[in-house]
Design an enzyme around this catalytic site. Structure first.
Site, PDB file in Angstrom:
ATOM      1  N   ASP A 232       0.829  -1.205   0.000  1.00  0.00           N
ATOM      2  CA  ASP A 232       0.000   0.000   0.000  1.00  0.00           C
ATOM      3  C   ASP A 232       0.872   1.267   0.000  1.00  0.00           C
ATOM      4  O   ASP A 232       1.988   1.248   0.509  1.00  0.00           O
ATOM      5  CB  ASP A 232      -0.908  -0.015   1.243  1.00  0.00           C
ATOM      6  CG  ASP A 232      -2.126   0.860   1.060  1.00  0.00           C
ATOM      7  OD1 ASP A 232      -2.332   1.380  -0.059  1.00  0.00           O
ATOM      8  OD2 ASP A 232      -2.869   1.033   2.039  1.00  0.00           O
TER       9      ASP A 232
ATOM     10  N   HIS B 114       2.643   3.355  -8.969  1.00  0.00           N
ATOM     11  CA  HIS B 114       2.472   1.903  -9.132  1.00  0.00           C
ATOM     12  C   HIS B 114       3.687   1.292  -9.832  1.00  0.00           C
ATOM     13  O   HIS B 114       4.109   0.196  -9.512  1.00  0.00           O
ATOM     14  CB  HIS B 114       1.197   1.604  -9.924  1.00  0.00           C
ATOM     15  CG  HIS B 114      -0.061   1.990  -9.195  1.00  0.00           C
ATOM     16  ND1 HIS B 114      -0.277   1.660  -7.876  1.00  0.00           N
ATOM     17  CD2 HIS B 114      -1.155   2.686  -9.590  1.00  0.00           C
ATOM     18  CE1 HIS B 114      -1.464   2.128  -7.499  1.00  0.00           C
ATOM     19  NE2 HIS B 114      -2.006   2.761  -8.513  1.00  0.00           N
TER      20      HIS B 114
ATOM     21  N   LEU C 122      12.313 -19.596  -3.158  1.00  0.00           N
ATOM     22  CA  LEU C 122      11.136 -18.985  -2.532  1.00  0.00           C
ATOM     23  C   LEU C 122       9.881 -19.114  -3.421  1.00  0.00           C
ATOM     24  O   LEU C 122       9.976 -19.012  -4.644  1.00  0.00           O
ATOM     25  CB  LEU C 122      11.494 -17.523  -2.293  1.00  0.00           C
ATOM     26  CG  LEU C 122      10.552 -16.592  -1.583  1.00  0.00           C
ATOM     27  CD1 LEU C 122      11.383 -15.597  -0.755  1.00  0.00           C
ATOM     28  CD2 LEU C 122       9.694 -15.827  -2.561  1.00  0.00           C
TER      29      LEU C 122
HETATM   30  C1  IPE Z   1      -1.403   0.205  -3.505  1.00  0.00           C
HETATM   31  O1  IPE Z   1      -1.181   1.569  -3.548  1.00  0.00           O
HETATM   32  C2  IPE Z   1      -1.491  -0.419  -4.879  1.00  0.00           C
HETATM   33  C3  IPE Z   1      -2.793  -1.030  -5.259  1.00  0.00           C
HETATM   34  C4  IPE Z   1      -3.807  -1.234  -4.463  1.00  0.00           C
HETATM   35  C5  IPE Z   1      -2.957  -1.442  -6.651  1.00  0.00           C
HETATM   36  P1  IPE Z   1      -2.414   2.577  -3.487  1.00  0.00           P
HETATM   37  O2  IPE Z   1      -2.832   2.897  -4.873  1.00  0.00           O
HETATM   38  O3  IPE Z   1      -3.479   2.047  -2.608  1.00  0.00           O
HETATM   39  O4  IPE Z   1      -1.729   3.869  -2.838  1.00  0.00           O
HETATM   40  P2  IPE Z   1      -2.412   4.952  -1.866  1.00  0.00           P
HETATM   41  O5  IPE Z   1      -3.075   4.192  -0.748  1.00  0.00           O
HETATM   42  O6  IPE Z   1      -3.396   5.725  -2.698  1.00  0.00           O
HETATM   43  O7  IPE Z   1      -1.259   5.766  -1.390  1.00  0.00           O
HETATM   44 MG    MG Z   2      -4.105   2.360  -0.684  1.00  0.00          MG
END
Ligand code: IPE
Ligand code: MG
Length: 221
Positions: A2, A19, A113
């Site tokens: 996250d 991402h 792993l």
């Molecule tokens: C996590 O990062 C990635 C996915 C759920 C695909 P987020 O997209 O949830 O990032 P924040 O929470 O908005 O910072």
């Molecule tokens: Mg998130």
């Protein structure tokens, strides 16, 4: 994993760039976990609820997945990592499903792993699917027990997690491995996923090593 979005925003970048940075972080974290002797790792990459995000972001994530599977698989293969997918691949375009199948095929005999990638995974959906399949198999009521039920989950053959790490400050499970985490230890860190590197891995495992696991029983100390 996250915090990609917040990591990007704090740098004036787009969420998709966050991402991308998140994907790039996978290899070094998996490598660090392997060095510490961890045998099974599950990455929560995309939940069944993530489809509700803005269309643009979902499309961006799908595009990114498509772009990175082959390359990530080749790199992880070099590390002797075995890749396993958890979740339903049904909504994905055929060529993406094929590249995921290729990644699993390429690494299926690896002895290092085991890396489970939860993509379009949801704990409740997984439990319901297990129930449906058990009913389909006409499992007799007296045979409905934990050992049998487990075999109907997508994680059949994979041990329950000892430790769940959640990055970026949130302190919840968000539909991740609901059945399997019944006795897992939790580690929460404010560090967003793209910054969660080998030092953070060591910190998390250090914290885990200090936990006393009782699995509902009592211990002396
Ligand atoms: C996590 O990062 C990635 C996915 C759920 C695909 P987020 O997209 O949830 O990032 P924040 O929470 O908005 O910072
Ligand atoms: Mg998130």
């Amino acid at each position: 994993m996250d915090g990609n979005g917040r990591w990007a925003r704090s740098r004036g970048l787009s969420r998709l760039e966050g991402h991308r940075a998140g994907v790039e972080n996978i290899r070094s974290v998996v490598e660090a976990l392997g060095k510490h002797g961890v045998k099974y790792v599950t990455l929560y990459a995309f939940s069944t609820e993530n489809w509700e995000r803005p269309k643009e972001e979902v499309e961006g994530l799908l595009g990114l997945l498509e772009e990175v599977v082959d390359q990530q698989a080749a790199e992880l293969h070099e590390q002797n990592v075995k890749i396993v997918h958890l979740g339903s691949l049904d909504p994905l375009p055929l060529h993406v499903r094929q590249s995921i199948a290729r990644a699993q095929g390429l690494t299926c005999n690896n002895t290092g792993l085991v890396l489970c990638v939860a993509w379009n995974y949801g704990g409740r959906a997984e439990i319901l699917e297990a129930v449906r399949r058990m009913i389909g198999d006409k499992v007799p009521v007296e045979q409905v027990n934990e050992v049998v039920f487990r075999k109907y989950l997508t994680t059949d053959g994979i041990p329950d997690p000892d430790l769940v790490i959640r990055t970026a400050g949130e302190q919840r499970l968000s539909n991740f491995l609901l059945w399997q985490t019944a006795y897992s230890e939790y580690y929460f860190t404010p560090i967003p996923w793209p910054d969660f590197g080998p030092d953070e891995v060591a910190k998390a495992l250090g914290a885990y090593a200090r936990r006393k696991r009782r699995f509902g029983t009592v211990t002396e100390d």
